[in-house]
Design a protein around this motif. Sequence first.
Motif, PDB file in Angstrom:
ATOM      1  N   ALA B 115       0.839  -1.204   0.000  1.00 30.44           N
ATOM      2  CA  ALA B 115       0.000   0.000   0.000  1.00 30.44           C
ATOM      3  C   ALA B 115       0.873   1.253   0.000  1.00 30.44           C
ATOM      4  O   ALA B 115       0.623   2.205  -0.751  1.00 30.44           O
ATOM      5  N   GLU B 116       1.928   1.231   0.817  1.00 32.57           N
ATOM      6  CA  GLU B 116       2.835   2.389   0.879  1.00 32.57           C
ATOM      7  C   GLU B 116       3.507   2.621  -0.474  1.00 32.57           C
ATOM      8  O   GLU B 116       3.666   3.752  -0.917  1.00 32.57           O
ATOM      9  N   GLU B 119       1.190   4.308  -2.822  1.00 28.93           N
ATOM     10  CA  GLU B 119       1.074   5.731  -2.489  1.00 28.93           C
ATOM     11  C   GLU B 119       2.319   6.502  -2.914  1.00 28.93           C
ATOM     12  O   GLU B 119       2.232   7.591  -3.476  1.00 28.93           O
ATOM     13  N   ASN B 122       2.571   7.152  -6.540  1.00 23.44           N
ATOM     14  CA  ASN B 122       1.622   8.210  -6.910  1.00 23.44           C
ATOM     15  C   ASN B 122       2.140   9.596  -6.528  1.00 23.44           C
ATOM     16  O   ASN B 122       2.094  10.517  -7.329  1.00 23.44           O
ATOM     17  N   GLU B 123       2.638   9.686  -5.295  1.00 27.12           N
ATOM     18  CA  GLU B 123       3.138  10.990  -4.818  1.00 27.12           C
ATOM     19  C   GLU B 123       4.239  11.509  -5.730  1.00 27.12           C
ATOM     20  O   GLU B 123       4.286  12.682  -6.068  1.00 27.12           O
ATOM     21  N   ALA B 153      -5.560   1.461  -1.184  1.00 30.55           N
ATOM     22  CA  ALA B 153      -4.451   2.128  -1.884  1.00 30.55           C
ATOM     23  C   ALA B 153      -4.653   2.025  -3.395  1.00 30.55           C
ATOM     24  O   ALA B 153      -4.420   2.992  -4.131  1.00 30.55           O
ATOM     25  N   ASP B 156      -7.398   4.410  -4.398  1.00 32.91           N
ATOM     26  CA  ASP B 156      -7.015   5.821  -4.336  1.00 32.91           C
ATOM     27  C   ASP B 156      -5.958   6.203  -5.372  1.00 32.91           C
ATOM     28  O   ASP B 156      -5.669   7.381  -5.543  1.00 32.91           O
ATOM     29  N   SER B 157      -5.364   5.224  -6.005  1.00 32.05           N
ATOM     30  CA  SER B 157      -4.249   5.513  -6.920  1.00 32.05           C
ATOM     31  C   SER B 157      -4.707   6.314  -8.128  1.00 32.05           C
ATOM     32  O   SER B 157      -5.715   6.029  -8.754  1.00 32.05           O
TER      33      SER B 157
END
Lengths: 76, 326
Positions: B115-116, B119, B122-123, B153, B156-157
């Motif tokens: 999940a990290e 994220e 994406n960031e 995750a 939300d991606s």
Amino acid sequence: MTKSEKDFEELMQKLEEITTKLETDKLNLDESVKLFEEGMQISKECNEKLEDAEKRITMLIRTNDEIKEENFVPEG
Amino acid sequence: MCQKIGTKVIAYGSIQVYEKDGVYQLYCKSMKEDGIGDLYTAYEELKRKLSLEGLFDEKHKKKIPFMPKVIGVLTSNTGAVIRDIINISTRRNPNVYIRLFPVPVQGEGAGVKIAEAIEFMNEQKLADVLIIGRGGGSLEDLWPFNEEIVARAIYDSEIPIISAVGHETDFTIADFVADLRAPTPSAAAELAVTNIEDLKYTINLYKNRLKMALHKKTEVMRLRFEKCMNAGCYKDPYKMINDYYILIDRRLKSLENSVVQKLKDSKIRGAKAITKLDTLSPLKTLTRGYSIVQSEGRVISRVKDLKKGDIVDLHFSDGSAKAEIK
């Protein structure tokens, strides 16, 4: 999505449009030649874009919020 | 087959009733341990919950880019999965750019790491499409991909995600949430990487279609042009001029003819006139012995026009002489 790959898809769509237009629309010779040249130019750009990219296989390594990118060769 | 008492099992077979005693008997054909019974319940519960929340809805699925520039892969940096993905990808596009972000794909804490990683990608906007996956395994092995944190995750991606977990028959929660589910990691590479040869072929097809279309158009125009050019005036442009030359020649000739004729006619008329004139000429009369008397240029035809002393001219056939009237 980065800019260049969107361009490629757009170029392909444009190529399709131009080709269909040239095939189906009633156009005079000047317009036809202009469309033809535009289409050929786009197809050239598409091919160039395909050749343009460089092969890269990398691995991201994250340490303390810093990110490094190294070439990666899979084992075996 | 020997099972310890208390082991959960899944048994396959048929049930029959021994009517006399009212006893049910299970005729078991196959049986396997069901250590995953609780996991399965958890899986079904999470699946139902997320489904109700709408995480699996088609409307949330993002389109996989047509020509992703960077393909992010979240999987183990060892093993067959990344190797297969690299092999298939480079075969389809020799210039592919693959960015592997290694993550543990099984065991405690793997879900959080996955999940990290999603994220983080994406960031930092590190990829245009993400493949997350692992090879086949038991339900426990695949468990991180059934965890809620991973599912959220993925949901939300911003980067479209292709899931490729296990084998074709393994369905994980990640597969349901992902924008596209690939049956295997190799298949994910095929879905993410456009085949360059196919593209080149397609581009070539367009080129041929363009050429054909233009050729067809010019051919029609060429035929029209040829039809015009076949008209006499273009085929033999001198014909018209030659025709005029012939006409001029003919006119000239007839002009000449008519002049000659007129000349001839005039000569004849002239000769006739001369003969006539000749017969009327006084000269003939003069030769017969007559003469013409003129006074001061006037012909004297009566004697009363004369008086004494007048000097007159006497014209004979061979000349003239002067005389005085007495």
